[in-house]
Design an enzyme around this catalytic site. Structure first.
Site, PDB file in Angstrom:
ATOM      1  CG  ASP A   1      -1.715   1.256   1.391  1.00  0.00           C
ATOM      2  OD1 ASP A   1      -1.590   2.167   0.545  1.00  0.00           O
ATOM      3  OD2 ASP A   1      -2.471   1.357   2.376  1.00  0.00           O
TER       4      ASP A   1
ATOM      5  CD  GLN B   1      -0.201   8.867   3.909  1.00  0.00           C
ATOM      6  OE1 GLN B   1       0.534   9.858   3.804  1.00  0.00           O
ATOM      7  NE2 GLN B   1      -1.512   8.966   3.970  1.00  0.00           N
TER       8      GLN B   1
ATOM      9  CE  LYS C   1      -4.410   8.763   1.367  1.00  0.00           C
ATOM     10  NZ  LYS C   1      -5.177   9.578   2.298  1.00  0.00           N
TER      11      LYS C   1
END
Length: 412
Positions: free
Chosen positions: A206, A209, A232
Site C-alpha cells: 500500500d 503515503q 494524496k
C-alpha cells in the site's frame, strides 16, 4: 522550473506560492494546512492541466478517429507513462488506472481471492489503513482465508522477527503499507518482499503515503503489486494506480466487466484484453488521470532527498517546540519515519483539540484515522494527526505548536 528541469535547491516558499488555496485565511488567520496525509492540496499546474483538457480537447479515449479523441487519448496515455516513470515500472503496461488506492487493493484481493482456499493465510500488519484490511477480511468471510497480523513495536516499527515467524507454506499474500498514515513509519518493504517470496507468497504494498514521501521504486522493492492514490499525491480525487508485474497482472482475472476490457464479445463467449486494459472497464477517469499525470510531472521536478530533508526538518522543529510538555503523548517514533506527528493531549479529546486549533487557522485531523487495529494496539480511542508536506514552512510548524499549546490551555 518553467522548462521542466529538475530542482535540487528546494524553496518551500516558492512551492507554496504555486498552491492557490494556501493563500486563503481561515477564521481570520493564514491557513496552516497540516492534513496532507488525508488529502493534499493541488498546485496550479494540476488545476490548469485539467482545465485545459476540459476546455480544449476533451473526448472519450481510445478507438476514436477524430482529432479530439486522439488528443485526449494521447494525454491520457502520456499520464500513464508519467506514472510508470515515477514508480520505475518496467513499462506503462504495468500501470492500471483505478479510482483510488482502495480500488487498486480491492482489485488485487478480488482477483487473488478466486484461488484462495479455506485455511490459506494472508499476512497484514497492525498499522494498516482499513483499505488494506477490509478487502482481506472479505476473503476471510467468503473464502475461509486466515488473517495473520505483524505486530507493531512500542516505537511504531514492525516486529520483523515476529513477521518471519508468521510466514509459512500456507501464506498466499503479504499486504503491508510502505508508510503508515498514523505513525509515519517507513517499512523495510524490500526485506518484507524477499521474505514473502521465499515462501511463494505474493506481495502487495500500500503506497498511498509511500508514493508521496518514500521515493517508490517498484523494481528495487521487488513487490508483485504497488497501489497508490492521486489525491494524496497533489493530484485530483477519483484516480489511483495499481502497479503489477507483467506476470502478476496476467494471472489476475478481470475485476469488472464492460467496455474496453474485452477483445471480443459474442452471444456465447467473451475474451478479455491484456493488462492493463483488462482491468479498466468502462469510460475511465480521463480528466483525473491527466491531472494525476500533471501532478507527478510537477513533483518529479524536485529532488526527493531535498524535499524529504525539508519535511523532516519541519517535524523536528515542531517536536522541539513541544519538548518538556508533560501533557502530550506522541504515537510513533520509529527511526527514519516520515513527517507525521500523531499525538494525544491529557485531559482533552482529540476532536476538541482539532476544533480549537482550527480557530487559529491550523488544519489537523482527529479520530481513528481509518486504522482501528493500530489504535487498539496503542490503547487509543482517538488521536490528533499533523502531517507535513513540501509546501509547509517553519512558520507553519511554529503556528502548529502555538495553536496546540493554546488549545491545551483552553481545557485546563
Amino acid at each position: 522550473m518553467a522548462d521542466g528541469s529538475p530542482v535540487t535547491l528546494f524553496d518551500p516558499y516558492a512551492v507554496r506560492a504555486q498552491f492557490p488555496i494556501l493563500s486563503r485565511s481561515v477564521n481570520g488567520r493564514p491557513l496552516v494546512y497540516l492534513d496532507s496525509a488525508a488529502s493534499a492540496q493541488k498546485p496550479r499546474s494540476v488545476i490548469d492541466a485539467m482545465t485545459a483538457a476540459m476546455e480544449g480537447s476533451y473526448a472519450n479515449v481510445h478507438r476514436g478517429l477524430h482529432t479530439l479523441a486522439n488528443e485526449t487519448t494521447e494525454a491520457f496515455e502520456a499520464a500513464r507513462e508519467s506514472v510508470a516513470r515515477f514508480v520505475n515500472a518496467e513499462a506503462a503496461s504495468n500501470i492500471v488506472w483505478t479510482k483510488g488506492g482502495t480500488e487498486a487493493i480491492n482489485l488485487v484481493a478480488a482477483g487473488i481471492g478466486q484461488s484462495i482456499q479455506p485455511g490459506d493465510e494472508i499476512i497484514v500488519s497492525q498499522m494498516e489503513h482499513h483499505s488494506n484490511i477490509v478487502p482481506w477480511h472479505l476473503l476471510r468471510e467468503r473464502r475461509g482465508a486466515v488473517l495473520k497480523w505483524i505486530p507493531v513495536l512500542d516505537d511504531g516499527s514492525l516486529d520483523m522477527a515476529a513477521y518471519a515467524g508468521l510466514l509459512g507454506p500456507r501464506t498466499k499474500v503479504v499486504a503491508v503499507t510502505h508508510m503508515s498514515n498514523v505513525l509515519g513509519t517507513i517499512n523495510p518493504v524490500h526485506a518484507i518482499t524477499e521474505m514473502a517470496h521465499a515462501v511463494g507468497a505474493k506481495v502487495l504494498i500500500d503506497g498511498c503515503q509511500g508514493a508521496v514521501h518514500a521515493a517508490p521504486d517498484v523494481q528495487a522493492i521487488g513487490c508483485d503489486f504497488y497501489a497508490f492514490t492521486g489525491h494524496k499525491l497533489f493530484g485530483p480525487t477519483g484516480i489511483g494506480c495499481l502497479y503489477g508485474t507483467a506476470g502478476a497482472l496476467e494471472a489476475l482475472p478481470p475485476y469488472q466487466g464492460g467496455g474496453e476490457m474485452i477483445e471480443t464479445v459474442t452471444m456465447d463467449r467473451v475474451t478479455y484484453a491484456k493488462p492493463p486494459h483488462r482491468f479498466e472497464a468502462g469510460t475511465p477517469p480521463i480528466l483525473e488521470a491527466i491531472g494525476l499525470g500533471a501532478a507527478i510531472d510537477w513533483l518529479s521536478r524536485f529532488d526527493h532527498g531535498a524535499v524529504a530533508a525539508h519535511e523532516r526538518a519541519l517535524y523536528a522543529h515542531a517536536r522541539k517546540r513541544l519538548e518538556g510538555v508533560n501533557w502530550l503523548r506522541l504515537i510513533g517514533e520509529a527511526e527514519g519515519k516520515g513527517a507525521i506527528l500523531t499525538f494525544t493531549v491529557e485531559g482533552a479529546h482529540a476532536h476538541d483539540i482539532a476544533q480549537v486549533m482550527d480557530r487559529y487557522g491550523v488544519a489537523v485531523r482527529a479520530g481513528l484515522h481509518c486504522a482501528e487495529p493500530l489504535a487498539e494496539r496503542f490503547g487509543l480511542t482517538s488521536s490528533v494527526r499533523a502531517s507535513f508536506a513540501l509546501y509547509n514552512t517553519i512558520e507553519d510548524a511554529d503556528a502548529f505548536a502555538d495553536a496546540l499549546i493554546k488549545a491545551r490551555e483552553f481545557f485546563v
